[in-house]
Structure formats: C-alpha cells, structure tokens
Motif scaffolding. Structure first.
Motif, PDB file in Angstrom:
ATOM      1  N   ALA A  62       0.819  -1.209   0.000  1.00 55.62           N
ATOM      2  CA  ALA A  62       0.000   0.000   0.000  1.00 55.62           C
ATOM      3  C   ALA A  62       0.852   1.258   0.000  1.00 55.62           C
ATOM      4  O   ALA A  62       0.502   2.270  -0.620  1.00 55.62           O
ATOM      5  CB  ALA A  62      -0.931  -0.004   1.215  1.00 55.62           C
ATOM      6  N   LEU A 104      -5.464   0.733  -5.100  1.00 51.13           N
ATOM      7  CA  LEU A 104      -4.200   0.009  -4.970  1.00 51.13           C
ATOM      8  C   LEU A 104      -4.242  -1.384  -5.585  1.00 51.13           C
ATOM      9  O   LEU A 104      -3.190  -2.018  -5.743  1.00 51.13           O
ATOM     10  CB  LEU A 104      -3.828  -0.138  -3.488  1.00 51.13           C
ATOM     11  N   ARG A 107      -1.892  -2.321  -8.461  1.00 50.98           N
ATOM     12  CA  ARG A 107      -0.471  -2.014  -8.283  1.00 50.98           C
ATOM     13  C   ARG A 107       0.339  -3.310  -8.337  1.00 50.98           C
ATOM     14  O   ARG A 107      -0.112  -4.362  -7.887  1.00 50.98           O
ATOM     15  CB  ARG A 107      -0.283  -1.307  -6.941  1.00 50.98           C
TER      16      ARG A 107
END
Length: 205
Positions: A62, A104, A107
């Motif tokens: 994160a 997120l 990612r």
C-alpha cells in the motif's frame, strides 16, 4: 504456485480474516506464548511475530515500498506480539479500505514467488492469515473455525492459486493433507496448505 487472473475485489474477505485473527491474538493467554503450534519451527510467540510480518508486507504494498524487506519473523515485536498484531491489523485495514484501497488493487506487488497484481497478493495473504489463524487457534485452545462463508471462499481461491502439485522448493507448502470428514472449511483450508490436523483437533470437530 500458479497465477490465474483475478478480477474480483479480495478486500472484504481479507479484512474480515484480519478481524478474526486479531480477536484470536487478543485472547492468547500470556502463559501460552512458548506452546508449540502446527506451523513447523514456530511456537505461539514466533507465530504471532510472523503474523505481524504478514501485515507489514501488504502495508508496504500500500505504501509503495518493498514488501520483502520485512523478515519472516518480526523480531522487534517478540516482547508483545499479540498486542502488535491487533494494532497493526487495525492500521492495515485503514490502508486498504475505501476508494483509496481500491485504487491500490492493480499495483504491482513483489512476493517471494514473483510479481503479481496487488489484488492477487491479497488473496495470498488471505490464505496465509486464515491458515495461521487456524494454527494459532488450535495451539491456544480457541475455536479454530473462521466464518464458514469466508473460509469456503478462501478455500476455493486457494485451490485455484495453489494446486496440489508441485509442492516444496519455491512453493513453500507441504503436500495436501486429506481432511477429516467432519472438518470445517478453515481446517480444510489448513489441510490444503499442508497442515496436519492429527493431534491438534478432536475427532468430533
């Protein structure tokens, strides 16, 4: 470990698993810290310290830092690993919740077996959280079954991402253990991940 495409949002299941293990950790008696667990090489204290690492790695994802920078056992929390787990689980939930957490999910995350999307990484951490939660529960005399729907969902995902073969080497799981007929879904997930129930659970449930 295979890498099928995951398009669903794993956060609801993962965050629920964190709540379950945080409740278990908070209830561990101080005099049980040296007790053995089904996880080879870990007593209750070091299992909890490893569980803290399983929080710090997704926290690093994160934050955009390297999750593998965290050691397998977070030795800095060995004095109070249960307290650390409860506090850091709450912080991790905040990081992955809401629109910020949703942003997120795609990612790129680095895990021991390679780079995957963060949403895939969270399914790995979901499995690890529930299996180690089972370890912690049976080692400390607590109820070892998470919410059945949660564990059933995790088991289906684990079977897709963690096939029965191969195991060992870069796939750090033991062979699948045949589950007891009366085993609940959390125990079955633990068995799929290589845990042996014998000696840790009663024959009745």
């Amino acid at each position: 470990m295979t890498n099928p495409t995951l398009t669903t949002d794993p956060r609801p299941a993962y965050l629920a698993a964190l709540d379950w293990v945080a409740d278990l950790a908070g209830a561990v008696p101080a005099d049980r810290m040296a007790d053995p667990t089904p996880c080879d090489g870990f007593d209750v204290r070091t299992l909890l310290a490893h569980l803290v690492t399983t929080l710090r790695r997704p926290a690093s994802i994160a934050a955009g830092t390297d999750p593998l920078a965290h050691p397998v056992v977070s030795e800095d929390v060995l004095d109070a690993p249960a307290t650390a787990y409860v506090a850091e689980a709450a912080a991790l939930k905040s990081a992955w919740s809401g629109p910020e957490g949703e942003a997120l999910l795609d990612r790129v995350a680095r895990l021991p077996f390679g780079e995957v999307a963060a949403r895939t990484a969270l399914t790995v951490f979901l499995n690890e959280t529930l299996v180690h939660g089972w370890d912690l529960a049976v080692a400390t005399g607590q109820a070892p079954e998470a919410d059945p729907d949660l564990a059933t969902t995790a088991l289906a995902t684990a079977r897709a991402f963690l096939p029965a073969e191969p195991r060992g080497g870069p796939v750090p799981f033991g062979p699948v253990v045949e589950h007891r007929p009366e085993a609940g879904p959390t125990e079955r997930l633990a068995n799929w991940s290589g845990r042996v129930s014998t000696g840790w659970v009663t024959t009745g449930g």
